[in-house]
Design an enzyme around this catalytic site. Structure first.
Site, PDB file in Angstrom:
ATOM      1  CD  GLN A  99      -2.056  29.935  21.724  1.00  0.00           C
ATOM      2  OE1 GLN A  99      -2.312  31.060  22.117  1.00  0.00           O
ATOM      3  NE2 GLN A  99      -2.983  29.002  21.608  1.00  0.00           N
ATOM      4  CB  VAL A 101       6.763  27.563  26.963  1.00  0.00           C
ATOM      5  CG1 VAL A 101       6.359  28.805  26.176  1.00  0.00           C
ATOM      6  CG2 VAL A 101       6.164  27.622  28.377  1.00  0.00           C
ATOM      7  CG  ASP A 102       4.032  21.978  27.637  1.00  0.00           C
ATOM      8  OD1 ASP A 102       4.293  21.593  26.482  1.00  0.00           O
ATOM      9  OD2 ASP A 102       2.864  22.084  28.064  1.00  0.00           O
ATOM     10  CG  HIS A 117       3.433  32.005  22.872  1.00  0.00           C
ATOM     11  ND1 HIS A 117       2.200  31.872  23.458  1.00  0.00           N
ATOM     12  CD2 HIS A 117       3.252  32.874  21.830  1.00  0.00           C
ATOM     13  CE1 HIS A 117       1.316  32.621  22.811  1.00  0.00           C
ATOM     14  NE2 HIS A 117       1.926  33.219  21.814  1.00  0.00           N
ATOM     15  CB  CYS A 125      22.655  35.778  24.996  1.00  0.00           C
ATOM     16  SG  CYS A 125      23.611  37.152  25.649  1.00  0.00           S
ATOM     17  CB  CYS A 147      25.846  35.111  27.793  1.00  0.00           C
ATOM     18  SG  CYS A 147      26.430  34.596  26.175  1.00  0.00           S
ATOM     19  CB  CYS A 150      28.523  38.601  25.343  1.00  0.00           C
ATOM     20  SG  CYS A 150      26.821  38.506  25.901  1.00  0.00           S
ATOM     21  N   GLY A 187      -7.685  23.311  23.103  1.00  0.00           N
ATOM     22  CA  GLY A 187      -7.298  23.726  24.453  1.00  0.00           C
ATOM     23  C   GLY A 187      -6.773  25.142  24.541  1.00  0.00           C
ATOM     24  CG  ASN A 213     -11.175  25.181  24.907  1.00  0.00           C
ATOM     25  OD1 ASN A 213      -9.994  24.885  25.012  1.00  0.00           O
ATOM     26  ND2 ASN A 213     -11.722  26.158  25.606  1.00  0.00           N
TER      27      ASN A 213
HETATM   28  P1  OAD Z   1      -5.604  29.649  28.499  1.00  0.00           P
HETATM   29  O1  OAD Z   1      -5.283  29.315  29.913  1.00  0.00           O
HETATM   30  O2  OAD Z   1      -5.990  31.046  28.185  1.00  0.00           O
HETATM   31  O3  OAD Z   1      -6.796  28.728  27.982  1.00  0.00           O
HETATM   32  C1  OAD Z   1      -6.762  27.344  28.150  1.00  0.00           C
HETATM   33  C2  OAD Z   1      -8.079  26.780  27.648  1.00  0.00           C
HETATM   34  O4  OAD Z   1      -7.996  25.370  27.771  1.00  0.00           O
HETATM   35  C3  OAD Z   1      -9.303  27.236  28.441  1.00  0.00           C
HETATM   36  O5  OAD Z   1     -10.295  27.732  27.566  1.00  0.00           O
HETATM   37  C4  OAD Z   1      -9.796  25.958  29.145  1.00  0.00           C
HETATM   38  O6  OAD Z   1     -11.193  25.857  29.202  1.00  0.00           O
HETATM   39  C5  OAD Z   1      -9.249  24.880  28.232  1.00  0.00           C
HETATM   40  N1  OAD Z   1      -8.971  23.595  28.889  1.00  0.00           N
HETATM   41  C6  OAD Z   1      -8.594  23.342  30.168  1.00  0.00           C
HETATM   42  N2  OAD Z   1      -8.417  22.031  30.361  1.00  0.00           N
HETATM   43  C7  OAD Z   1      -8.666  21.421  29.173  1.00  0.00           C
HETATM   44  C8  OAD Z   1      -8.658  20.072  28.712  1.00  0.00           C
HETATM   45  N3  OAD Z   1      -8.322  19.060  29.529  1.00  0.00           N
HETATM   46  N4  OAD Z   1      -8.977  19.834  27.427  1.00  0.00           N
HETATM   47  C9  OAD Z   1      -9.326  20.853  26.588  1.00  0.00           C
HETATM   48  N5  OAD Z   1      -9.374  22.133  26.965  1.00  0.00           N
HETATM   49  C10 OAD Z   1      -9.035  22.418  28.232  1.00  0.00           C
HETATM   50  O7  OAD Z   1      -4.354  29.172  27.626  1.00  0.00           O
HETATM   51  P2  OAD Z   1      -3.948  29.589  26.143  1.00  0.00           P
HETATM   52  O8  OAD Z   1      -5.131  29.838  25.291  1.00  0.00           O
HETATM   53  O9  OAD Z   1      -2.953  28.596  25.698  1.00  0.00           O
HETATM   54  O10 OAD Z   1       1.127  33.435  26.266  1.00  0.00           O
HETATM   55  O11 OAD Z   1      -3.229  30.952  26.396  1.00  0.00           O
HETATM   56  C11 OAD Z   1      -2.626  31.593  25.319  1.00  0.00           C
HETATM   57  C12 OAD Z   1      -1.447  32.369  25.792  1.00  0.00           C
HETATM   58  O12 OAD Z   1      -1.835  33.214  26.865  1.00  0.00           O
HETATM   59  C13 OAD Z   1      -0.316  31.542  26.385  1.00  0.00           C
HETATM   60  O13 OAD Z   1       0.522  30.943  25.436  1.00  0.00           O
HETATM   61  C14 OAD Z   1       0.423  32.562  27.178  1.00  0.00           C
HETATM   62  C15 OAD Z   1      -0.744  33.263  27.816  1.00  0.00           C
HETATM   63  O14 OAD Z   1      -0.571  34.567  28.106  1.00  0.00           O
HETATM   64  C16 OAD Z   1       2.346  33.877  26.590  1.00  0.00           C
HETATM   65  O15 OAD Z   1       2.879  33.551  27.623  1.00  0.00           O
HETATM   66  C17 OAD Z   1       2.975  34.768  25.596  1.00  0.00           C
END
Ligand code: OAD
Length: 242
Positions: A99, A101-102, A117, A125, A147, A150, A187, A213
């Site tokens: 998920q 984008v890095d 994502h 574009c 762009c 276009c 994570g 996690n």
């Molecule tokens: P979150 O920020 O919601 O959750 C990150 C999780 O990683 C948390 O539960 C933390 O406890 C855990 N965490 C932090 N440090 C850690 C470590 N060193 N090792 C293991 N776990 C750790 O991020 P995502 O679940 O990725 O979407 O969020 C999902 C989506 O929500 C993202 O892709 C983004 C956001 O809205 C879009 O931008 C479309």
């Protein structure tokens, strides 16, 4: 940390889903939690596609900043552990879905990463009728670029809230989940769909499901059979048995 190692020998089809927590040790802020990006009102506004096209300058300011950060950071032990595991098991079907984008999984050496994502390291574009394809773009922009084909505004090639997932990535993820035998989510807070639902698909496919996690999922998702709580960068290098 008292960690049971995980033997991969019984599994051929493996799906790994990663979220922001895997990049935390590389210096990328997570979305939720005390210092999470969602606490920043500007970030919230920029992340919602409902605010486009007016929000494009803010989108570039916010995600241009993430792009600049993404160029300076390095993968951590968790990204390398996954890449190494993939290298050591060329005959297994290991699908890595992120998920994030890095671009850090690719930087660690993982190939065929499904970027659910998108990526801040690409632009595309905004004109859906334009023939320009998304392209690698490492320029840290502060103004909205246009762009070359276009003349419409460009945007970072990421998925904002209220947008569909990219169809190929979505399709590939569903395909991999159909016959998955081992599903690992690493994570991720597990609150953003559809990725949050992947574990239930995996469970219905009969897979062993494990969450790795920092903290327990709130509320607990009953489709995860096992939970390993701790830092991904400490757990993953010790996890695989072979
Ligand atoms: P979150 O920020 O919601 O959750 C990150 C999780 O990683 C948390 O539960 C933390 O406890 C855990 N965490 C932090 N440090 C850690 C470590 N060193 N090792 C293991 N776990 C750790 O991020 P995502 O679940 O990725 O979407 O969020 C999902 C989506 O929500 C993202 O892709 C983004 C956001 O809205 C879009 O931008 C479309």
């Amino acid at each position: 940390m008292n960690l049971q190692t995980l033997s991969l020998s019984h599994y051929r089809n493996i799906v790994i889903l990663t979220g922001a927590g895997i990049s935390a040790a590389s210096g990328v802020p997570t979305f939720r939690g005390e210092n999470g990006l969602w606490n920043d009102a500007e970030f919230l506004r920029a992340s919602d596609a409902a605010n486009l096209p007016d929000s494009l300058p803010m989108v570039w300011k916010v995600f241009g900043g993430l792009r600049a950060l993404a160029e300076t950071i390095k993968p951590n032990a968790a990204h390398y552990a996954i890449a190494e595991m993939q290298r050591r098991h060329p005959t297994k079907n290991i699908t890595l879905i992120t998920q994030n984008v890095d671009g850090l999984h690719q930087a660690a050496g993982s190939e065929n990463v499904i970027e659910l994502h998108g990526s801040v390291l690409r632009s595309r574009c905004t004109n859906e009728a334009c023939v320009a394809k998304p392209f690698e773009d490492l320029t840290s922009r502060t103004q909205v670029p246009l762009c070359e084909i276009c003349g419409a505004p460009l945007r970072p090639d990421i998925v904002l809230f209220n947008e569909m997932l990219p169809p190929w990535e979505s399709h590939q993820s569903k395909r991999a989940l159909r016959d998955v035998e081992l599903f690992l989510a690493i994570g991720t807070s597990g609150v953003v769909n559809p990725a949050a639902q992947f574990v239930s698909s995996a469970a219905y496919a009969g897979a062993r499901t494990i969450l790795i996690n920092l903290e327990a999922m709130q509320p607990r998702n009953p489709h995860f059979q096992e939970e390993i709580l701790g830092r991904a960068e400490e757990i993953l290098p010790l996890l695989w048995k072979e």
